[in-house]
Design a protein around this motif. Structure first.
Motif, PDB file in Angstrom:
ATOM      1  N   ASN A 278      -2.691  -0.816  -7.173  1.00 33.07           N
ATOM      2  CA  ASN A 278      -3.035  -2.063  -7.851  1.00 33.07           C
ATOM      3  C   ASN A 278      -4.112  -2.805  -7.060  1.00 33.07           C
ATOM      4  OD1 ASN A 278      -2.838  -4.913  -8.733  1.00 33.07           O
ATOM      5  ND2 ASN A 278      -1.144  -4.123  -9.976  1.00 33.07           N
ATOM      6  N   THR A 279      -5.165  -3.229  -7.732  1.00 35.57           N
ATOM      7  CA  THR A 279      -6.251  -3.958  -7.071  1.00 35.57           C
ATOM      8  C   THR A 279      -6.280  -5.435  -7.436  1.00 35.57           C
ATOM      9  OG1 THR A 279      -7.789  -3.411  -8.855  1.00 35.57           O
ATOM     10  CG2 THR A 279      -7.713  -1.892  -6.968  1.00 35.57           C
ATOM     11  N   GLN A 280      -5.322  -5.871  -8.254  1.00 29.27           N
ATOM     12  CA  GLN A 280      -5.317  -7.265  -8.691  1.00 29.27           C
ATOM     13  C   GLN A 280      -4.232  -8.097  -8.020  1.00 29.27           C
ATOM     14  OE1 GLN A 280      -7.918  -8.170 -10.682  1.00 29.27           O
ATOM     15  NE2 GLN A 280      -8.466  -6.017 -10.336  1.00 29.27           N
ATOM     16  N   GLU A 281      -3.228  -7.425  -7.497  1.00 31.30           N
ATOM     17  CA  GLU A 281      -2.126  -8.143  -6.855  1.00 31.30           C
ATOM     18  C   GLU A 281      -1.781  -7.487  -5.521  1.00 31.30           C
ATOM     19  OE1 GLU A 281       0.870  -9.753 -10.089  1.00 31.30           O
ATOM     20  OE2 GLU A 281       0.422  -7.629 -10.466  1.00 31.30           O
ATOM     21  N   LEU A 282      -1.165  -8.278  -4.648  1.00 33.59           N
ATOM     22  CA  LEU A 282      -0.701  -7.791  -3.360  1.00 33.59           C
ATOM     23  C   LEU A 282       0.776  -8.107  -3.213  1.00 33.59           C
ATOM     24  CD1 LEU A 282      -3.622  -9.152  -1.130  1.00 33.59           C
ATOM     25  CD2 LEU A 282      -3.349  -6.798  -1.926  1.00 33.59           C
ATOM     26  N   GLU A 283       1.448  -7.341  -2.393  1.00 31.76           N
ATOM     27  CA  GLU A 283       2.857  -7.589  -2.096  1.00 31.76           C
ATOM     28  C   GLU A 283       3.069  -7.602  -0.585  1.00 31.76           C
ATOM     29  OE1 GLU A 283       5.280  -5.541  -5.823  1.00 31.76           O
ATOM     30  OE2 GLU A 283       5.303  -4.596  -3.854  1.00 31.76           O
ATOM     31  N   GLU A 284       4.151  -8.255  -0.172  1.00 28.66           N
ATOM     32  CA  GLU A 284       4.519  -8.179   1.234  1.00 28.66           C
ATOM     33  C   GLU A 284       4.929  -6.738   1.559  1.00 28.66           C
ATOM     34  OE1 GLU A 284       7.535 -11.033   2.029  1.00 28.66           O
ATOM     35  OE2 GLU A 284       6.187 -12.747   1.856  1.00 28.66           O
ATOM     36  N   GLU A 285       4.480  -6.265   2.705  1.00 24.21           N
ATOM     37  CA  GLU A 285       4.759  -4.885   3.131  1.00 24.21           C
ATOM     38  C   GLU A 285       5.050  -4.900   4.628  1.00 24.21           C
ATOM     39  OE1 GLU A 285       3.670  -0.964   4.863  1.00 24.21           O
ATOM     40  OE2 GLU A 285       2.665  -2.891   5.154  1.00 24.21           O
ATOM     41  N   ARG A 298       5.188  -7.889   9.039  1.00 28.92           N
ATOM     42  CA  ARG A 298       5.054  -7.923   7.581  1.00 28.92           C
ATOM     43  C   ARG A 298       3.734  -8.597   7.220  1.00 28.92           C
ATOM     44  NH1 ARG A 298       9.355  -8.351   4.060  1.00 28.92           N
ATOM     45  NH2 ARG A 298      10.651  -9.256   5.683  1.00 28.92           N
ATOM     46  N   GLN A 299       3.084  -8.074   6.190  1.00 24.97           N
ATOM     47  CA  GLN A 299       1.853  -8.697   5.734  1.00 24.97           C
ATOM     48  C   GLN A 299       1.640  -8.362   4.264  1.00 24.97           C
ATOM     49  OE1 GLN A 299      -0.422  -6.041   8.574  1.00 24.97           O
ATOM     50  NE2 GLN A 299      -1.904  -6.126   6.913  1.00 24.97           N
ATOM     51  N   LEU A 300       0.657  -9.000   3.659  1.00 22.80           N
ATOM     52  CA  LEU A 300       0.323  -8.705   2.279  1.00 22.80           C
ATOM     53  C   LEU A 300      -0.534  -7.446   2.232  1.00 22.80           C
ATOM     54  CD1 LEU A 300      -0.472 -12.207   0.743  1.00 22.80           C
ATOM     55  CD2 LEU A 300       1.474 -10.728   0.242  1.00 22.80           C
ATOM     56  N   ASN A 301      -0.155  -6.515   1.370  1.00 18.27           N
ATOM     57  CA  ASN A 301      -0.871  -5.253   1.239  1.00 18.27           C
ATOM     58  C   ASN A 301      -0.840  -4.792  -0.215  1.00 18.27           C
ATOM     59  OD1 ASN A 301      -2.050  -4.334   3.684  1.00 18.27           O
ATOM     60  ND2 ASN A 301      -0.028  -3.897   4.526  1.00 18.27           N
ATOM     61  N   PRO A 302      -1.690  -3.857  -0.583  1.00 18.69           N
ATOM     62  CA  PRO A 302      -1.628  -3.296  -1.936  1.00 18.69           C
ATOM     63  C   PRO A 302      -0.347  -2.487  -2.148  1.00 18.69           C
ATOM     64  CG  PRO A 302      -3.768  -2.887  -0.911  1.00 18.69           C
ATOM     65  CD  PRO A 302      -2.848  -3.369   0.174  1.00 18.69           C
ATOM     66  N   PHE A 303      -0.097  -2.131  -3.386  1.00 19.54           N
ATOM     67  CA  PHE A 303       1.047  -1.277  -3.708  1.00 19.54           C
ATOM     68  C   PHE A 303       0.622  -0.246  -4.746  1.00 19.54           C
ATOM     69  CE2 PHE A 303       1.228  -5.096  -6.275  1.00 19.54           C
ATOM     70  CZ  PHE A 303       1.412  -4.633  -7.567  1.00 19.54           C
ATOM     71  N   PHE A 304       1.364   0.841  -4.759  1.00 24.70           N
ATOM     72  CA  PHE A 304       1.054   2.022  -5.569  1.00 24.70           C
ATOM     73  C   PHE A 304       2.118   2.159  -6.646  1.00 24.70           C
ATOM     74  CE2 PHE A 304       1.990   6.682  -5.891  1.00 24.70           C
ATOM     75  CZ  PHE A 304       0.784   7.137  -6.401  1.00 24.70           C
ATOM     76  N   GLU A 305       1.687   2.293  -7.901  1.00 23.32           N
ATOM     77  CA  GLU A 305       2.612   2.429  -9.026  1.00 23.32           C
ATOM     78  C   GLU A 305       2.552   3.860  -9.545  1.00 23.32           C
ATOM     79  OE1 GLU A 305       2.815  -1.797 -11.147  1.00 23.32           O
ATOM     80  OE2 GLU A 305       0.747  -1.138 -10.856  1.00 23.32           O
ATOM     81  N   ILE A 306       3.720   4.517  -9.547  1.00 21.74           N
ATOM     82  CA  ILE A 306       3.804   5.951  -9.826  1.00 21.74           C
ATOM     83  C   ILE A 306       3.740   6.225 -11.329  1.00 21.74           C
ATOM     84  CG2 ILE A 306       5.281   7.985  -9.603  1.00 21.74           C
ATOM     85  CD1 ILE A 306       6.448   6.675  -7.074  1.00 21.74           C
ATOM     86  N   GLY A 448      -0.480 -12.475   7.572  1.00 25.37           N
ATOM     87  CA  GLY A 448      -1.200 -11.488   6.779  1.00 25.37           C
ATOM     88  C   GLY A 448      -1.694 -12.055   5.473  1.00 25.37           C
ATOM     89  N   ILE A 449      -1.183 -13.219   5.085  1.00 30.08           N
ATOM     90  CA  ILE A 449      -1.598 -13.826   3.814  1.00 30.08           C
ATOM     91  C   ILE A 449      -3.040 -14.308   3.910  1.00 30.08           C
ATOM     92  CG2 ILE A 449      -1.146 -15.712   2.208  1.00 30.08           C
ATOM     93  CD1 ILE A 449       1.798 -15.506   2.984  1.00 30.08           C
ATOM     94  N   GLU A 450      -3.345 -14.998   5.019  1.00 30.41           N
ATOM     95  CA  GLU A 450      -4.712 -15.507   5.185  1.00 30.41           C
ATOM     96  C   GLU A 450      -5.710 -14.364   5.268  1.00 30.41           C
ATOM     97  OE1 GLU A 450      -2.194 -16.023   7.195  1.00 30.41           O
ATOM     98  OE2 GLU A 450      -1.790 -18.160   7.491  1.00 30.41           O
TER      99      GLU A 450
END
Length: 600
Positions: A278-285, A298-306, A448-450
């Motif tokens: 996903n390139t439009q949203e980030l999640e804590e990882e 922990r920081q904000l990072n992309p996520f992968f949808e299967i 990681g948010i900033e």
């Protein structure tokens, strides 16, 4: 140490897939098969960890195949788990290449200069089972597989560790493979830590984001060993790592087309997750135990949808043991990083006197301590060029760089300190460098948010250049006396006797015999030969003819100091002892009282 030869393939290709590689490890005595029940979440990684934290030498590090795996919620799993099967040691790694450890560097040099592009085939074992569309969750999605927890007690879930993320540059279409952790978040969602440290997948993600598109990706688990060896290395942007894998294999890597994304993956892989980052949203990882030896925050990072899962019917889940080094993830990098580093200094920087580069592994994780072995007699200017070039080759790598002579084993930390202590003069031979980025290491600032809002990682290229480093020239600057050990021929003869007596096997550590460092002349050499023949009296006769009278030496002067503690009021000439015969007439002083530590 036995190293298996390359196995004959049953699939028409010349390079081994994971299963053939595991068979080769078994034949070479490098595999431990664990048949007792093992819990993926709490028992697998701690067991393998002991071989790295238990004081064992690298010759005793093994690959582990767990054949009776359970999970806390799913119970017994139909799948096996391999840990350390790719690079538990340089011997395991060499088996994957079908060579000896000493031949690894040569294989890499050839692969980098003679890349071979992959080929696409119609079908392969990785498509024996396919789950997509309405059947995507028929086996539980990610829950189908027994994914170990790497740092039980600290990690917030299982993470994929030996997962090679396949993506393509959205503008050029050039393929890339990189190894990044993946947090298992749901049956269809995996977090990714792409990092801002110049990783190609991060560049691809940024390009897709600017186009308003999600980034197609595939997670490959358990591909042919050469694919894994290439995926973890640092190569220039735009080079397809699969072509390097082909160079290592000596022939093209076979690929099959994915079912739901416009990508290709190794036909003989064990498991593949297809989907989009996903390139439009980030999640804590995170947090997750990282290779710098600390819990990465922990920081904000992309996520992968299967969108699809494909795998072999009896798939083997492969997990790197990483975190505190040495570990599998450091070994798999070290064996190729070092020849790449050496090639950079020798060829790119044209410093021909560089013999070898070693990246210190235990605890420091290859990055922070670099040892450069220089040819005997290298000019001091070249030594400093090599030190400065090594400290600036990669971001956050080479905080401390040390140059040593050929007779110093750069992999022996004790020998390294020996050179630093005796062959360097800190005031002249140490340079403190500034304006460095700390790279992949604590301390961490912010959540990681900033950083994510600015499009960078907490350890990304936007870090301030506020760290510093140290360069040490620990090479000889003038002739020195010989190493005070028996010469090679006598030590070799003694070793024969040692083995004849059935004593414990020894592992020679340099220096294990004496050798000259230049300050040794023919007369001294002859005296040593006389001693071996029992003719040492001849030396005694010679030196008797050279006697000097004490009255002719500086030690006879009234103000000379001969000894360690002069009597109160005695004038001291500290140079006298350097030019006198020693301390004739010096009497031992009375024992002095030494105060105890407890103040009594």
């Amino acid at each position: 140490m036995a190293v298996a030869t390359r196995p004959r393939s049953r699939t028409g290709k010349g390079y081994p897939d994971l299963r053939e590689h595991i068979e080769a490890l078994d034949r070479a005595g490098l595999l431990v098969r664990v048949r007792r029940p093992m819990l993926a979440e709490t028992e697998i990684h701690p067991l393998v960890r002991w071989q790295y934290r238990g004081g064992l030498s690298e010759e005793d590090w093994k690959a582990f195949l767990f054949e009776n795996v359970r999970t806390v919620k799913g119970g017994p799993s139909p799948f096996r788990v391999g840990v350390g099967v790719l690079a538990a040691s340089k011997y395991v790694y060499a088996t994957g290449l079908g060579c000896t450890p000493d031949e690894i560097a040569g294989r890499w040099e050839k692969a980098l200069s003679e890349r071979i592009a992959p080929v696409i085939v119609e079908d392969g074992p990785v498509h024996e089972e396919v789950h997509l569309g309405e059947g995507l969750l028929e086996k539980g999605g990610t829950a189908e597989f027994p994914v170990p927890i790497s740092t039980p007690g600290f990690d917030n879930g299982p993470y994929t560790t030996c997962t090679h993320w396949f993506t393509k540059d959205p503008e050029t279409g050039v393929r890339n493979q990189g190894n990044y952790r993946g947090q298992i978040k749901s049956p269809t969602r995996i977090g990714i830590f792409p990092s801002g440290l110049g990783q190609d997948v991060y560049i691809h993600w940024q390009k897709a984001r600017k186009k308003g598109q999600h980034l197609p990706a595939a997670l490959v688990i358990g591909g042919p060993p050469v694919v894994s060896y290439a995926a973890v290395q640092k190569v220039p942007y735009g080079i397809d790592e699969l072509s390097i894998a082909g160079g290592l294999a000596g022939e093209p890597i076979r690929l099959v087309r994915c079912k739901t994304v416009p990508l290709e993956v190794p036909a003989e892989a064990e498991i593949v997750f297809e989907g989009y980052i996903n390139t439009q949203e980030l999640e804590e990882e995170g947090p997750f135990g990282e290779s710098h030896g600390y819990m990465h925050p922990r920081q904000l990072n992309p996520f992968f949808e299967i969108t699809a899962i494909t795998h072999r019917k009896d798939a083997i889940w492969v997990s790197f043991i990483s975190q505190v080094t040495p570990s599998e993830s450091s070994v798999i990098k070290k064996v190729a990083y070092e020849p790449i580093f050496t090639q950079h200094l020798r060829n790119t920087c044209n410093i021909r006197s560089v013999k070898r580069v070693v990246m210190h592994e235990p605890l420091t994780n290859l990055r922070k301590l670099i040892v450069i072995q220089m040819a005997n007699g290298a000019r001091e200017a070249e030594v400093w060029r090599a030190l400065r070039a090594a400290s600036s080759f990669n971001q956050g790598v080479g905080k401390i760089c040390v140059a040593v002579d050929e007779d110093i084993d750069p992999e022996d930390a004790t020998a390294l300190w020996w050179a630093v202590c005796y062959r360097s003069r800190p005031a002249q031979d140490v340079e403190i460098t500034g304006h460095l980025e700390k790279g992949h290491a604590p301390p961490f600032h912010g959540t990681g948010i900033e950083q994510a809002a600015e499009g960078r990682d907490v350890v990304g290229h936007g870090d301030p250049a506020d760290d510093s480093g140290m360069l040490i020239n620990a090479c000889l600057k003038e002739p020195w006396p010989p190493i005070s050990l028996p010469t090679k021929e006598h030590m070799e003869k003694a070793l024969e006797i040692w083995n004849e007596l059935g004593l414990p096997k020894v592992r020679p550590q340099r220096p294990w015999f004496g050798y000259s460092l230049g300050q040794w002349d023919d007369e001294l050499e002859e005296e040593a030969r006389l001693a071996l023949r029992g003719d040492h009296y001849r030396t005694g006769e010679k030196v008797a003819k050279r006697r000097v009278k004490l009255s002719d030496t500086r030690a006879a002067r009234p103000d000379a100091f001969i000894g360690t503690d002069p009597a109160p009021g005695t004038p001291v000439d500290p140079r006298a002892a350097e030019h006198g015969p020693g301390g004739p007439g010096y009497e031992d002083e009375a024992p002095r009282e030494v105060p105890s530590d407890d103040g009594m």
